[in-house]
Design a protein around this motif. Structure first.
Motif, PDB file in Angstrom:
ATOM      1  N   UNK A 433      38.493 133.562  22.017  1.00  0.00           N
ATOM      2  CA  UNK A 433      37.954 132.529  22.685  1.00  0.00           C
ATOM      3  C   UNK A 433      39.803 131.117  22.638  1.00  0.00           C
ATOM      4  N   UNK A 434      39.988 131.716  22.169  1.00  0.00           N
ATOM      5  CA  UNK A 434      41.132 130.585  22.289  1.00  0.00           C
ATOM      6  C   UNK A 434      42.750 131.175  22.544  1.00  0.00           C
ATOM      7  N   UNK A 435      41.923 132.859  23.399  1.00  0.00           N
ATOM      8  CA  UNK A 435      43.071 133.220  24.659  1.00  0.00           C
ATOM      9  C   UNK A 435      43.995 134.125  23.582  1.00  0.00           C
ATOM     10  N   UNK A 442      52.440 131.432  20.317  1.00  0.00           N
ATOM     11  CA  UNK A 442      52.503 130.429  21.388  1.00  0.00           C
ATOM     12  C   UNK A 442      52.198 129.485  20.344  1.00  0.00           C
ATOM     13  N   UNK A 443      51.067 129.268  20.127  1.00  0.00           N
ATOM     14  CA  UNK A 443      50.388 128.103  19.668  1.00  0.00           C
ATOM     15  C   UNK A 443      51.706 127.533  18.035  1.00  0.00           C
ATOM     16  N   UNK A 444      51.668 128.956  17.363  1.00  0.00           N
ATOM     17  CA  UNK A 444      51.941 128.625  15.972  1.00  0.00           C
ATOM     18  C   UNK A 444      53.733 128.061  16.693  1.00  0.00           C
ATOM     19  N   UNK A 445      54.461 128.464  17.324  1.00  0.00           N
ATOM     20  CA  UNK A 445      55.592 127.842  17.808  1.00  0.00           C
ATOM     21  C   UNK A 445      55.996 126.848  17.956  1.00  0.00           C
ATOM     22  N   UNK A 446      54.567 126.245  18.927  1.00  0.00           N
ATOM     23  CA  UNK A 446      54.630 124.753  19.566  1.00  0.00           C
ATOM     24  C   UNK A 446      54.226 124.265  18.350  1.00  0.00           C
ATOM     25  N   UNK A 447      53.905 123.890  17.007  1.00  0.00           N
ATOM     26  CA  UNK A 447      52.917 123.036  16.547  1.00  0.00           C
ATOM     27  C   UNK A 447      54.694 123.640  15.569  1.00  0.00           C
ATOM     28  N   UNK A 448      55.113 123.647  15.161  1.00  0.00           N
ATOM     29  CA  UNK A 448      56.293 124.009  14.076  1.00  0.00           C
ATOM     30  C   UNK A 448      56.608 123.223  15.116  1.00  0.00           C
ATOM     31  N   UNK A 449      57.654 123.186  16.404  1.00  0.00           N
ATOM     32  CA  UNK A 449      58.205 121.881  16.685  1.00  0.00           C
ATOM     33  C   UNK A 449      57.980 120.853  16.206  1.00  0.00           C
ATOM     34  N   UNK A 450      56.573 119.985  16.127  1.00  0.00           N
ATOM     35  CA  UNK A 450      56.073 118.661  16.122  1.00  0.00           C
ATOM     36  C   UNK A 450      56.138 118.764  14.394  1.00  0.00           C
ATOM     37  N   UNK A 451      56.313 119.711  14.091  1.00  0.00           N
ATOM     38  CA  UNK A 451      56.573 118.894  12.970  1.00  0.00           C
ATOM     39  C   UNK A 451      57.658 118.016  12.222  1.00  0.00           C
ATOM     40  N   UNK A 452      58.789 117.802  12.971  1.00  0.00           N
ATOM     41  CA  UNK A 452      60.179 117.048  13.335  1.00  0.00           C
ATOM     42  C   UNK A 452      59.734 115.769  13.773  1.00  0.00           C
ATOM     43  N   UNK A 453      58.450 115.494  13.888  1.00  0.00           N
ATOM     44  CA  UNK A 453      58.242 114.306  15.386  1.00  0.00           C
ATOM     45  C   UNK A 453      57.967 113.709  14.463  1.00  0.00           C
TER      46      UNK A 453
END
Length: 623
Positions: A433-435, A442-453
């Motif tokens: 359902x999530x793709x 891809x979502x995991x990689x995206x979330x890893x970039x947000x950790x440094x926000x």
């Protein structure tokens, strides 16, 4: 001679069901007359509502409130237009009259059933009730926080009665139909999109009251409304709206510009500017008493384009909050610290609670109807889009314009809500359902970039990432992080002051490490993970975080040639032997005073598992 004390009428209390506390015990003097068909008491009480004395109006309202608890008396009051006669008293100048008048209508709605509620709505009880709720909101805003020695806010009791009356009135088909008609409207103005979103939230909260035959249709319309709202791109629309404001602005004098700026500053709540001159409180008092005809007090009353932008962001935040609730179970155990995979079930105490931890690693039971509606309207993809950073162009527009600056925080709030929403969807939806696998990576990689926000996002980001990696591990999908990414991520999170973020960080390392331990050639990465977890287990000041780190170590080094090799290289056995007495002493010294019984139960279980794991490593070393 002693002085005699005048008797003063004391209004009755109302309980949660809308009935007075003394209703069962008291016997009304006029009850027999009413039962015999003589409805003169109803007429007399309604006449007293017009009395110039506030005490007499209060007495009449409280008496009506008691009498209507006998359902056979209700027709007599309705025939004498009781609703229209009580309605104006919701805005009486006396707070006591407001409270008892609202209580009377509340009891009338509670004891009269659906037909009476529908009749009350037809008689326009919502107009004074809405005005009363607005004034209650203003009263909460303008009254400063009261000290413990002072009484509670004087409008609190009135607000309580008003909200309960509103709740009773919302359990009828007329109101539900009105809310559904709002969803189906074709208006495209941002303020109307916000109204539709608020209507969607109301319908979701009232879903149990929907007729069975209409539930599927209403649910589809509700999710369609949320989808249409999230489809809008604030990053594009905000610069466009600002440009429209600039284009429409006529040349004005400097004084005119100052007046306009001050008006908008007041509308946006930036009243600190006035406080320095001593006029802030007077302006706030004036604002509190002003009746605004708009349905939302959250929108500025001037600057049409700014109103549109504010409505858009508020609607998107609300939409995401509704989806969070749609993907959240009502089971209170959802917030509990889940059982560790390496724990012995026979020794595991139930309901171990982690401080601040809201991870939901076990998929909840999302109904087929809700699941289907979310997928059909492509909600997961739209939510994921909202987790991205706000566009640079939109942020620059807001940063450079004082009256638009408040939107920066609103854009970040939408992103934060989207992250929470993603976390809940990961916990309730299957991977397909999530793709599928590629989309999850891809979502995991995206979330890893947000950790440094910004730090305020770390809890939402790490919670979502923890849930996602658990799904990836359960599906045996290859991990997509490099060793350096993992360590950098861990270091960023473990430096955070928020306990739940640190718990999530070590859990992420544990999930990743336990997956890598089953693959060949991963011993060096496992060494890095092991050293990071040992650092946390040894040095973190919070026992819950230490326990989570130890539990992660048990998972990572539980089995496999690569894990055994890595454990020997980092001297894991000797490190844990040195840590064991310290951990036990901390539990004994700090535990009972600082941690809940549920947390202590989990920590005691980890203490037992630490002893067993050390025994296991001793066997491994002898090989």
């Amino acid at each position: 001679m002693g002085k005699s004390k005048n008797n003063r009428f004391r209004r009755p209390q109302f309980n949660a069901e809308g009935l007075s506390v003394n209703a069962v015990k008291e016997v009304e003097v006029d009850h027999d007359e009413v039962c015999d068909g003589i409805d003169s008491p109803a007429g007399e009480l309604l006449e007293k509502l017009q009395n110039p004395s506030a005490d007499m109006r209060e007495f009449a309202c409280a008496s009506i409130s008691r009498v209507v608890q006998q359902s056979q008396t209700i027709p007599a009051f309705l025939q004498r237009d009781a609703v229209r006669r009580l309605g104006p008293l919701l805005l009486d100048r006396s707070l006591a009259v407001r409270e008892t008048a609202t209580g009377a209508l509340r009891n009338l709605s509670a004891c009269g059933g659906h037909e009476v509620c529908e009749d009350m709505v037809k008689q326009d009880v919502m107009t004074p009730l809405t005005a009363l709720l607005r004034e209650c909101c203003a009263g909460f805003e303008t009254n400063p926080t009261l000290s413990l020695k002072e009484q509670k806010n004087p409008v609190e009791d009135v607000a309580n009665e008003a909200v309960n009356l509103l709740w009773n009135l919302c359990m009828n088909n007329a109101v539900l139909g009105s809310l559904e008609s709002v969803l189906l409207s074709s208006e495209t103005a941002m303020a109307h999109i916000l109204l539709k979103t608020l209507a969607a939230g109301s319908l979701w909260n009232l879903k149990s009251s929907l007729p069975t035959a209409r539930q599927a249709q209403t649910l589809n319309a509700l999710v369609a409304t949320l989808s249409q709202c999230l489809e809008l791109d604030a990053g594009t629309l905000i610069p466009q709206l600002h440009q429209a404001e600039v284009s429409c602005s006529a040349p004005s004098s400097e004084a005119g510009e100052m007046d306009d700026h001050q008006a908008v500053a007041e509308d946006m709540g930036v009243e600190e500017m006035e406080d320095e001159e001593g006029g802030g409180q007077a302006r706030r008092d004036e604002k509190a008493t002003k009746m605004d005809k708009d349905f939302s007090d959250l929108l500025p009353v001037s600057k049409e384009e700014l109103r549109e932008a504010t409505a858009l962001l508020t609607a998107q935040q609300t939409s995401l909050e509704i989806i969070v609730n749609m993907c959240c179970s009502d089971d209170p155990s959802d917030d509990e610290w889940e059982e560790a995979s390496s724990s012995d079930e026979s020794e595991m105490c139930p309901d171990g609670l982690s401080e601040g931890n809201t991870s939901l690693l076990s998929p909840l039971c999302l109904s087929a109807e809700v699941h289907g509606a979310l997928i059909n309207h492509n909600i997961p993809e739209k939510v994921l889009r909202k987790t991205q950073f706000p566009s640079t162009e939109a942020m620059d527009v807001c940063r450079q314009n004082p009256t638009w600056k408040i939107l920066m925080k609103k854009m970040h709030r939408v992103q934060y809500r989207a992250l929470t929403c993603l976390h809940n969807m990961l916990s309730t939806m299957d991977a397909e359902s999530l793709g599928g696998a590629a989309a999850l990576q891809a979502v995991a990689q995206h979330l890893s970039t947000l950790v440094f926000s910004e730090e305020e996002f770390l809890e939402a980001v790490t919670s979502a990432m923890r849930s996602l990696l658990q799904i990836i591990a359960s599906m045996k999908i290859p991990q997509c992080f490099t060793p350096q990414q993992l360590i950098t991520l861990s270091e960023a999170a473990t430096r955070c002051d928020v306990v739940s973020v640190r718990v999530n960080a070590v859990a992420i390392l544990g999930i990743t490490g336990s997956t890598l331990a089953k693959e060949k050639g991963t011993s060096e990465t496992l060494q890095m993970i092991g050293n990071a977890l040992l650092q946390v287990a040894t040095k973190d000041a919070n026992l819950v975080v230490c326990g989570e780190a130890l539990d992660a170590l048990f998972d990572v080094f539980a089995d496999g040639d690569e894990a055994e090799k890595a454990a020997k290289n980092i001297s894991l056995l000797s490190a844990l032997k040195a840590l064991q007495p310290v951990f036990k002493a901390k539990i004994r010294k700090e535990g009972k005073g600082k941690y809940s019984p549920e947390q202590m139960c989990v920590l005691d279980n980890i203490k037992v598992n630490l002893r067993r794991f050390i025994g296991y490593l001793e066997i491994v070393v002898k090989k």
